[in-house]
Design an enzyme around this catalytic site. Structure first.
Site, short mmCIF file in Angstrom:
data_model
loop_
_atom_site.label_atom_id
_atom_site.label_comp_id
_atom_site.label_asym_id
_atom_site.label_seq_id
_atom_site.Cartn_x
_atom_site.Cartn_y
_atom_site.Cartn_z
N ASN A 238 -4.56 19.94 -9.18
CA ASN A 238 -3.41 19.69 -8.30
C ASN A 238 -3.86 18.83 -6.93
O ASN A 238 -3.71 19.56 -6.00
CB ASN A 238 -2.97 21.09 -8.07
CG ASN A 238 -1.48 20.99 -7.29
OD1 ASN A 238 -0.87 20.00 -7.12
ND2 ASN A 238 -0.94 22.14 -7.11
N ARG B 200 -3.25 -24.50 7.97
CA ARG B 200 -3.15 -24.37 9.29
C ARG B 200 -2.95 -22.85 9.66
O ARG B 200 -3.46 -22.35 10.70
CB ARG B 200 -1.93 -25.38 10.12
CG ARG B 200 -1.72 -25.20 11.52
CD ARG B 200 -0.53 -25.80 12.12
NE ARG B 200 0.09 -26.62 11.37
CZ ARG B 200 1.48 -26.95 11.31
NH1 ARG B 200 1.83 -26.35 12.68
NH2 ARG B 200 1.96 -27.54 10.69
N HIS C 152 -1.39 19.82 -20.06
CA HIS C 152 -1.33 18.32 -19.43
C HIS C 152 -2.26 17.27 -20.34
O HIS C 152 -2.15 16.19 -19.67
CB HIS C 152 -1.86 18.65 -17.75
CG HIS C 152 -0.61 18.85 -17.06
ND1 HIS C 152 0.16 17.95 -16.63
CD2 HIS C 152 -0.39 20.07 -16.33
CE1 HIS C 152 1.02 18.66 -15.65
NE2 HIS C 152 0.70 19.74 -15.57
N TYR D 198 0.54 31.99 -6.33
CA TYR D 198 0.93 31.21 -7.01
C TYR D 198 0.09 30.32 -8.01
O TYR D 198 -1.00 30.15 -7.30
CB TYR D 198 1.82 29.95 -6.14
CG TYR D 198 2.14 28.83 -6.97
CD1 TYR D 198 3.01 28.64 -8.11
CD2 TYR D 198 1.18 27.50 -6.83
CE1 TYR D 198 3.18 27.32 -8.71
CE2 TYR D 198 1.52 26.43 -7.50
CZ TYR D 198 2.42 26.19 -8.70
OH TYR D 198 2.58 25.33 -9.40
#
Length: 523
Positions: free
Chosen positions: A206, A290, A94, A64
């Site tokens: 990735n 407090r 991208h 892949y």
């Protein structure tokens, strides 16, 4: 920061050991130098992964992102003659980020996080690729990376495409504070642009490097904020002539959250918890004083597991597919998913914003003469006829409230806004990078509230001294010397507000002090 001179003497060797949050922060601030481990076993392991991938390709194996398209296009087979071009197409398409650019500090952290992950030896990349990232850090050549465009799975694809492109001599970098073409910067540094090997584009992009890098920087700031908010609380309690017995050790021994106990312990060391309680003091202070250990303590108790999640992700192999160089297998999975960082950042920003809210409430008490036990309204230092036209810290309290409100608004968890993207292949995503960016913004706003509170307690401590002197009451020696030392440090930076003045310069100076962690707190 110059890319050639004044290099730090110490180095962090990638591949030699696990990195810490502090390592990434030091690299981001150029306090140490990056180096790739020269260990033969480490380098051989990296090479074995690359060699196995080469052999698989020669044998016509299907991998892949190497011999297939990306994402939903994994069913598309890439012709052998085009396999070499595929990584370059990945970073090219991208290149669609928008928003503000990551700062130089953030960008160095991103490079460090990606180099650390690839150095795990499960990404199938070459030693040459690791050396190229190392060289960017060494020469301080910083890719211009837009901050927006990642959904946090399949990793930080779009922002990391800018790193991949720069490694290949494309797009632009920061060098010595100037924006120049990457090709020119590499040439000037004696570097040769890479031609990415199969899988290397995917290995660079990735993964979770952007969100993890931002998480490291956020952790460092949150850890310091925890201590600084405690010191401010001690000074606020002194300003309000509060009851130090609220932080008694026995009291906190019976609700033993370790971080909460630590905060209470710091307050015990700052305030006279062991002295008899004066009858004229209010028996129980309001909650913002407090219950301060119970608010700040949430962050203090969260820090250990936040560190664990961040450093686990930092030192993981988090791309896909992974290449097992020992078993010679290709492992397809989803390690690019940033769920742990998303949860860590969503959690951190909630705890941090609650501290902003706590401090804002403390300030509201200190400036209000109905609640500040005898101090002037708005902590104005003006006296005589001029008191009528002076307004002290009135506007500062408004600004602090605005910053607090904005911080609180950003606490909606980013991780619950998963979107289905990329033809429903990425149909459940982490939003980890958005969560990290939100967390940094919440930290920025909270630090602005802290700056306002530092002016407030500096003024309040001074005024409490004036009241005690006027009443012939001995001025408390700001117990243990800790508060006195902090007050002295603030006095050197911030003048008394005895006449209205523009406070923005004071705030900006204090922000520099906060972000450089100038004060040594609770050793």
């Amino acid at each position: 920061m110059p890319h050639t001179d004044s290099r730090p003497a110490s180095t962090i060797a990638f591949g030699a050991r696990a990195l810490t949050v502090e390592d990434v922060v030091a690299l981001s601030q150029c306090k140490v130098q990056a180096a790739l481990s020269s260990d033969t076993a480490f380098l051989n392991r990296i090479q074995r992964g690359a060699d196995f991938l080469d052999r698989l390709l020669r044998e016509d194996g299907t991998v892949y992102g190497v011999t297939t398209g990306y994402g939903d296009s994994c069913t598309v087979t890439v012709p052998p003659e085009l396999v070499a071009e595929l990584p370059h197409h990945l970073y090219t398409y991208h290149g669609c980020g928008l928003g503000a650019l990551f700062s130089p500090e953030q960008t160095r952290a991103i490079l460090a996080a990606r180099l650390c992950s690839l150095s795990q030896g499960y990404s199938g990349v070459s030693v040459a690729l690791l050396r190229q990232i190392e060289a960017l850090l060494r020469h301080d050549l910083l890719p211009l990376i837009p901050s927006e465009g990642s959904v946090g799975a399949s990793g930080d694809l779009t922002p990391l495409s800018y790193l991949a492109a720069v490694l290949c001599g494309e797009r632009e970098v920061w060098r010595d504070g100037r924006q120049i073409p990457a090709a020119q910067a590499l040439a000037d540094a004696g570097m040769t642009p890479l031609r990415l090997r199969p899988k290397e584009g995917l290995a660079i992009m990735n993964g979770t490097a952007v969100m993890t890098a931002l998480a490291c920087l956020a952790y460092d700031r949150a850890q310091y904020l925890c201590r600084l908010a405690t010191r401010i609380t001690a000074m606020a309690s002194f300003t309000l002539d509060g009851n130090a017995h609220h932080f008694d050790a026995t009291l906190f021994s019976v609700k033993p959250h370790p971080g909460q106990q630590q905060v209470a312990g710091w307050l015990q060391s700052d305030l006279p918890c062991g002295q008899p309680h004066r009858n004229e003091k209010r028996l129980q202070d309001r909650y913002s004083v407090r219950c301060a250990p119970h608010v700040i303590g949430v962050l203090a108790d969260a820090l250990p597991w936040l560190r664990s999640s961040i450093e686990n992700e930092l030192n993981s192999a988090n791309d896909n597919p992974l290449i097992d160089p020992d078993g010679e297998r290709v492992l397809h999975g989803g390690h690019f998913y940033g769920g742990h960082i998303a949860f860590a950042m969503d959690s951190m920003k909630n705890a941090v914003a609650n501290i902003a809210d706590l401090l804002d409430r403390q300030m509201a008490l200190m400036v209000d003469n109905r609640y500040n036990n005898g101090l002037p309204s708005n902590l104005s230092g003006a006296s005589g006829p001029r008191a009528a036209i002076n307004h002290g810290l009135k506007a500062l309290q408004i600004s602090a409230s605005a910053w607090t409100a904005e911080a609180l608004k950003l606490t909606m968890p980013a991780s619950v806004f998963s979107r289905s993207t990329e033809c429903h292949n990425q149909d459940k995503v982490s939003m980890g990078t958005i969560a990290a960016r939100d967390c940094l913004r919440v930290l920025e706003l909270t630090e602005q509230v802290v700056a306002a509170l530092l002016i407030t307690v500096r003024q309040g401590v001074w005024l409490r001294g004036q009241v005690q002197k006027a009443g012939d009451t001995p001025l408390s020696d700001l117990p243990g010397g800790r508060l006195a030392a902090m007050q002295d440090a603030l006095v050197r930076d911030i003048a008394v507000v005895d006449e209205d003045r523009m406070l923005e310069p004071d705030l900006r100076l204090l922000l520099q002090r906060i972000r450089s962690q100038a004060w040594n707190l609770y050793d």
